[in-house]
Motif scaffolding. Structure first.
Motif, PDB file in Angstrom:
ATOM      1  N   PHE A  42       0.817  -1.211   0.000  1.00  0.00           N
ATOM      2  CA  PHE A  42       0.000   0.000   0.000  1.00  0.00           C
ATOM      3  C   PHE A  42       0.855   1.267   0.000  1.00  0.00           C
ATOM      4  O   PHE A  42       0.406   2.329  -0.430  1.00  0.00           O
ATOM      5  CB  PHE A  42      -0.992   0.005   1.171  1.00  0.00           C
ATOM      6  N   VAL A  43       2.108   1.167   0.467  1.00  0.00           N
ATOM      7  CA  VAL A  43       2.999   2.322   0.477  1.00  0.00           C
ATOM      8  C   VAL A  43       3.313   2.777  -0.950  1.00  0.00           C
ATOM      9  O   VAL A  43       3.526   3.964  -1.211  1.00  0.00           O
ATOM     10  CB  VAL A  43       4.302   1.985   1.237  1.00  0.00           C
ATOM     11  N   ALA A  91       0.476   5.027  -4.134  1.00  0.00           N
ATOM     12  CA  ALA A  91       0.403   6.434  -4.536  1.00  0.00           C
ATOM     13  C   ALA A  91       1.320   6.749  -5.712  1.00  0.00           C
ATOM     14  O   ALA A  91       1.063   7.706  -6.454  1.00  0.00           O
ATOM     15  CB  ALA A  91       0.739   7.334  -3.346  1.00  0.00           C
ATOM     16  N   PHE A  92       2.404   5.961  -5.895  1.00  0.00           N
ATOM     17  CA  PHE A  92       3.277   6.185  -7.044  1.00  0.00           C
ATOM     18  C   PHE A  92       2.454   6.133  -8.337  1.00  0.00           C
ATOM     19  O   PHE A  92       2.663   6.944  -9.240  1.00  0.00           O
ATOM     20  CB  PHE A  92       4.365   5.104  -7.114  1.00  0.00           C
ATOM     21  N   ALA A  93       1.545   5.173  -8.416  1.00  0.00           N
ATOM     22  CA  ALA A  93       0.775   4.962  -9.637  1.00  0.00           C
ATOM     23  C   ALA A  93      -0.361   5.971  -9.800  1.00  0.00           C
ATOM     24  O   ALA A  93      -0.832   6.195 -10.917  1.00  0.00           O
ATOM     25  CB  ALA A  93       0.208   3.540  -9.662  1.00  0.00           C
ATOM     26  N   ARG A  94      -0.808   6.584  -8.721  1.00  0.00           N
ATOM     27  CA  ARG A  94      -1.966   7.489  -8.769  1.00  0.00           C
ATOM     28  C   ARG A  94      -1.581   8.964  -8.824  1.00  0.00           C
ATOM     29  O   ARG A  94      -2.414   9.817  -9.141  1.00  0.00           O
ATOM     30  CB  ARG A  94      -2.867   7.253  -7.552  1.00  0.00           C
ATOM     31  N   SER A  95      -0.348   9.271  -8.472  1.00  0.00           N
ATOM     32  CA  SER A  95       0.035  10.665  -8.264  1.00  0.00           C
ATOM     33  C   SER A  95      -0.248  11.559  -9.468  1.00  0.00           C
ATOM     34  O   SER A  95      -0.765  12.671  -9.321  1.00  0.00           O
ATOM     35  CB  SER A  95       1.519  10.738  -7.891  1.00  0.00           C
ATOM     36  N   ALA A  96       0.093  11.098 -10.671  1.00  0.00           N
ATOM     37  CA  ALA A  96      -0.126  11.934 -11.861  1.00  0.00           C
ATOM     38  C   ALA A  96      -1.606  12.205 -12.085  1.00  0.00           C
ATOM     39  O   ALA A  96      -1.987  13.302 -12.528  1.00  0.00           O
ATOM     40  CB  ALA A  96       0.481  11.259 -13.091  1.00  0.00           C
ATOM     41  N   LEU A  97      -2.455  11.239 -11.789  1.00  0.00           N
ATOM     42  CA  LEU A  97      -3.904  11.442 -11.893  1.00  0.00           C
ATOM     43  C   LEU A  97      -4.406  12.372 -10.794  1.00  0.00           C
ATOM     44  O   LEU A  97      -5.242  13.252 -11.034  1.00  0.00           O
ATOM     45  CB  LEU A  97      -4.630  10.097 -11.817  1.00  0.00           C
ATOM     46  N   TYR A 138      -8.876   6.095  -9.803  1.00  0.00           N
ATOM     47  CA  TYR A 138      -9.546   4.888 -10.290  1.00  0.00           C
ATOM     48  C   TYR A 138      -9.988   4.046  -9.106  1.00  0.00           C
ATOM     49  O   TYR A 138      -9.429   4.123  -8.018  1.00  0.00           O
ATOM     50  CB  TYR A 138      -8.654   4.080 -11.241  1.00  0.00           C
ATOM     51  N   ARG A 139     -11.045   3.212  -9.335  1.00  0.00           N
ATOM     52  CA  ARG A 139     -11.724   2.516  -8.252  1.00  0.00           C
ATOM     53  C   ARG A 139     -11.248   1.086  -8.045  1.00  0.00           C
ATOM     54  O   ARG A 139     -12.044   0.227  -7.709  1.00  0.00           O
ATOM     55  CB  ARG A 139     -13.237   2.461  -8.504  1.00  0.00           C
ATOM     56  N   HIS A 140      -9.990   0.808  -8.283  1.00  0.00           N
ATOM     57  CA  HIS A 140      -9.508  -0.548  -8.025  1.00  0.00           C
ATOM     58  C   HIS A 140      -8.076  -0.486  -7.541  1.00  0.00           C
ATOM     59  O   HIS A 140      -7.428   0.572  -7.605  1.00  0.00           O
ATOM     60  CB  HIS A 140      -9.637  -1.439  -9.269  1.00  0.00           C
ATOM     61  N   GLY A 141      -7.601  -1.593  -7.028  1.00  0.00           N
ATOM     62  CA  GLY A 141      -6.221  -1.643  -6.592  1.00  0.00           C
ATOM     63  C   GLY A 141      -5.274  -1.505  -7.770  1.00  0.00           C
ATOM     64  O   GLY A 141      -5.648  -1.674  -8.931  1.00  0.00           O
ATOM     65  N   THR A 142      -4.011  -1.231  -7.459  1.00  0.00           N
ATOM     66  CA  THR A 142      -3.012  -1.043  -8.504  1.00  0.00           C
ATOM     67  C   THR A 142      -2.321  -2.350  -8.860  1.00  0.00           C
ATOM     68  O   THR A 142      -1.890  -2.537 -10.004  1.00  0.00           O
ATOM     69  CB  THR A 142      -1.974  -0.004  -8.051  1.00  0.00           C
ATOM     70  N   SER A 166      -0.265  -7.351  -2.127  1.00  0.00           N
ATOM     71  CA  SER A 166      -1.032  -6.549  -3.078  1.00  0.00           C
ATOM     72  C   SER A 166      -0.447  -5.151  -3.083  1.00  0.00           C
ATOM     73  O   SER A 166       0.334  -4.783  -2.199  1.00  0.00           O
ATOM     74  CB  SER A 166      -2.521  -6.503  -2.704  1.00  0.00           C
ATOM     75  N   ILE A 167      -0.802  -4.358  -4.091  1.00  0.00           N
ATOM     76  CA  ILE A 167      -0.483  -2.932  -4.133  1.00  0.00           C
ATOM     77  C   ILE A 167      -1.817  -2.216  -4.261  1.00  0.00           C
ATOM     78  O   ILE A 167      -2.477  -2.297  -5.298  1.00  0.00           O
ATOM     79  CB  ILE A 167       0.456  -2.590  -5.302  1.00  0.00           C
ATOM     80  N   SER A 168      -2.236  -1.555  -3.197  1.00  0.00           N
ATOM     81  CA  SER A 168      -3.587  -1.027  -3.153  1.00  0.00           C
ATOM     82  C   SER A 168      -3.676   0.118  -2.166  1.00  0.00           C
ATOM     83  O   SER A 168      -2.869   0.228  -1.241  1.00  0.00           O
ATOM     84  CB  SER A 168      -4.568  -2.139  -2.746  1.00  0.00           C
ATOM     85  N   PHE A 169      -4.673   0.979  -2.372  1.00  0.00           N
ATOM     86  CA  PHE A 169      -4.928   2.050  -1.403  1.00  0.00           C
ATOM     87  C   PHE A 169      -5.523   1.510  -0.113  1.00  0.00           C
ATOM     88  O   PHE A 169      -5.616   2.232   0.870  1.00  0.00           O
ATOM     89  CB  PHE A 169      -5.874   3.096  -2.010  1.00  0.00           C
ATOM     90  N   ARG A 170      -5.921   0.247  -0.105  1.00  0.00           N
ATOM     91  CA  ARG A 170      -6.483  -0.358   1.103  1.00  0.00           C
ATOM     92  C   ARG A 170      -5.340  -0.745   2.021  1.00  0.00           C
ATOM     93  O   ARG A 170      -4.665  -1.743   1.823  1.00  0.00           O
ATOM     94  CB  ARG A 170      -7.335  -1.569   0.732  1.00  0.00           C
TER      95      ARG A 170
END
Length: 686
Positions: free
Chosen positions: A559-560, A563-569, A576-580, A596-600
């Motif tokens: 989960f750490v 945010a790397f994947a979401r930052s530009a958005l 987006y509404r799913h895990g990375t 997993s890699i997720s905001f959860r």
């Protein structure tokens, strides 16, 4: 294919010649469970509870969610009669049942994500075919919870008798809270105890007890099966096969020996393995009982001096029988699992149970048998229901050891043979993809009209010609234009769209090979995308690259990195509404845990060398377009110039070999070489 919304995904892909020159950052040795750390005296409540009893995005007090039929256009004001729901309600008052509500989850008795057709009870009763969801039927209401990947699909598939509950959205109650709102105090809520993990059932019981509701376990029958009757598909019975050692990397005897060492260290004398991929991995077996996943329906009990596989013996070939016999594994009928649990308790076994995945029927049967043992043996058998012994160090009776299955992590840490198989299968998969995309580009230049199903079928044709191909790893998501915004869209021949070259086209697909599992998503445009589409695509790609190039200290949970994947958005207010990212099995389930890699942030499992995860950020504009870019990555050690704190630093090695289309970036991006290859008919894999 993106991750599930909960850590229940386990449940969200092989050759000994792999040498250190290919993967110099891997070093594995027996025992294979040595990296699994657990404190047997402390049992934390699992993060892998039922997906829709644990999502909370609403304030305190009673809340009411708008039903889907209020939100859809062109929906008649009068509810449509639903004969299945009516028939189900008629069973509520039958003798021995006496309930006010019935819950129908997506899972089978093993908490599988993909299940055999005969166990697709939620899909049968509701009409919603997505892989994640929970249906509840009361005497006058019917509601279905699903997550953001399936909102648009559920809107299309549910009739007006059903309310769509958009789990995770503000103001939408959990299923258990909704039951408290709609049922009168003293109401009875029925479930099939084989279909709920013990943790999920306990969580549900705790919440509904606040309204004085009772959770009722209906052991002897499943109500959906009662109305499904003769039309219900037969259970699968295809033969099991041995997974060759050159792909598995470690033999069964060694795996069982390492597991038994874990049992002894935890003060346990036996363990119940109920997750199908864990059974398959531990015994180096594969099956075809479940679509897209090479597993068979079975339970496994491993004792310190024995092992028993509970399976339909009609699936067991002579080769498999010999393979199991060499490893000291005995066969038992699949349906005899509960009687074996009672036998173990009667003999005083200290049973290791992962209550996040083992169903409540097994756990409650063991607890009842333990109580019976204590009654028969009086104070001599009095224990704390832990793995503790009395001061004389002698076992005094059966007791549960409640911890996460050690097989989950051992399976996630791929050995060199598994990694080589994954790499080899991805090379062959890339060749099939190159053939497909070249073919498609040529067809578009000829102005050939092709449907979304045509494209999925053609990709399957190319993949099926590759050596070692077995099956797809999930239903291909082939979405043109607005259909790409349906995150788990599955095109149907009678209703799908024609692929429009002037709209974005999203293709998420994967395959099962004898040596590995693949999962890849590409979003392309064959015309001139809009400025909005360009900007969104560019920001998704920037996030994909940011995660791909991430370097992080050991013991970092997934989960750490999310945010790397979401930052530009995020910088322009998009998300987006799913895990990375989800774990992927080696010639096994396309979704696996525990990583997993997720905001959860509830999943604190650290990423470790040898784990495989997906990297799949996206953006979806409802009724317009969808964008997702996905590769599979393997966690590896990075040779950094510094080692602050004396610890290792980790990063990723790509397993996916196919390029990404970058014609229409909206602004400059410093692209890695693997992204720069022009997507055209000139690209090929030799």
């Amino acid at each position: 294919m993106h991750t599930l919304p909960s850590h229940a995904m386990r449940p969200l892909c092989l050759n000994p010649s792999l040498c250190s020159s290919r993967f110099p950052f891997f070093s594995f040795s027996i025992p294979i469970f040595h990296k699994f750390k657990n404190n047997p005296t402390i049992y934390k409540k699992s993060q892998k509870g039922h997906p829709f009893f644990g999502i909370r995005c609403c304030g305190s007090g009673s809340v009411t969610a708008k039903p889907s039929w209020e939100l859809r256009r062109n929906r008649a004001a009068v509810q449509e009669p639903d004969e299945k729901v009516v028939a189900l309600r008629q069973l509520f008052t039958k003798p021995g049942i006496g309930i006010d509500a019935y819950i129908i989850p997506s899972q089978d008795a093993h908490q599988s994500e993909f299940i055999a057709e005969c166990y697709m009870r939620r899909a049968y009763i509701s009409g919603f075919t997505g892989s994640a969801g929970t249906a509840i039927v009361t005497k006058d209401k019917a509601a279905l919870w699903t997550d953001g990947r399936y909102f648009l699909q559920a809107e299309k598939q549910l009739n007006s008798s059903w309310k769509l509950m958009r789990a995770g959205n503000f103001g939408v109650p959990q299923a258990s809270e909704w039951l408290n709102d709609v049922l009168a105090p003293g109401g009875r809520v029925g479930i099939d105890p084989f279909l709920f993990s013990y943790d999920a059932a306990e969580e549900l019981k705790e919440v509904i007890s606040k309204k004085n509701l009772e959770l009722v376990y209906l052991y002897d029958l499943n109500l959906v099966d009662e109305i499904w009757k003769e039309s219900r598909p037969k259970p699968p019975n295809k033969p099991i096969r041995v997974h060759d050692l050159k792909y598995a990397g470690i033999d069964v005897v060694s795996k069982l020996s390492s597991l038994r060492a874990e049992l002894v260290a935890a003060g346990s004398s036996a363990i119940v393995i109920s997750m199908l991929d864990e059974v398959a991995w531990l015994l180096n077996l594969r099956g075809s009982d479940v679509p897209h996943s090479p597993v068979m329906y079975a339970y496994l009990i491993v004792e310190v001096d024995a092992a028993k596989l509970f399976v339909d013996d009609s699936k067991v070939t002579s080769e498999v029988m010999y393979h199991l016999k060499k490893a000291g594994v005995e066969l038992r009928p699949y349906d005899s699992i509960l009687s074996e649990i009672r036998r173990l308790a009667a003999e005083g076994a200290h049973l290791w149970l992962d209550t996040s995945s083992v169903n409540v029927a097994i756990v409650e049967t063991y607890k009842a048998a333990c109580d019976k043992y204590l009654m028969n043996h009086g104070s001599r058998g009095k224990t704390k229901n832990k793995q503790y012994f009395e001061s004389d160090s002698l076992p005094v009776g059966p007791s549960g050891v409640y911890m996460q299955s050690p097989v989950s992590l051992a399976k996630a840490l791929k050995n060199p043979s598994e990694l080589e198989g994954m790499q080899n299968s991805h090379l062959r998969d890339a060749a099939a993809l190159a053939q497909f995309w070249c073919w498609l580009e040529e067809e578009i230049h000829k102005n050939v009209k092709l449907t979304e199903v045509d494209l999925a079928d053609k990709l399957l044709e190319f993949r099926s010609k590759q050596d070692g191909f077995l099956d797809t790893s999930f239903d291909t998501i082939s979405g043109s234009g607005a259909n790409g915004a349906i995150i788990h869209y599955t095109p149907e021949a009678e209703s799908c769209s024609v692929m429009d070259p002037n709209k974005l086209f999203l293709l998420d697909s994967g395959a099962q090979y004898v040596d590995g599992t693949t999962d890849i998503t590409r979003t392309v445009h064959f015309g001139e995308p809009t400025a909005r589409e360009k900007e969104c695509f560019t920001r998704v790609l920037k996030g994909h690259i940011a995660l791909d190039e991430a370097v992080f200290p050991e013991n970092t949970p997934g989960f750490v990195l999310d945010a790397f994947a979401r930052s530009a958005l995020w910088k322009i207010g998009l998300d987006y509404r799913h895990g990375t990212g989800h774990g992927v099995g080696a010639a096994l389930n396309v979704h696996e845990g525990p990583q997993s890699i997720s905001f959860r942030y509830g999943n604190v499992t650290p990423l470790q060398k040898g784990m495989i995860v997906s990297n799949e950020p996206g953006y979806y504009e409802d009724h317009a377009f969808g964008i997702r870019i996905e590769n599979l990555l393997c966690v590896q050690e990075i040779n950094t110039p510094n080692r602050y704190g004396g610890i290792e630093y980790l990063g990723f090695e790509k397993l996916t070999f196919f390029p990404i289309q970058v014609y229409y970036l909206s602004f400059f991006v410093n692209l890695p070489l693997y992204v720069k290859i022009r997507f055209s008919t000139h690209f090929s894999v030799h």
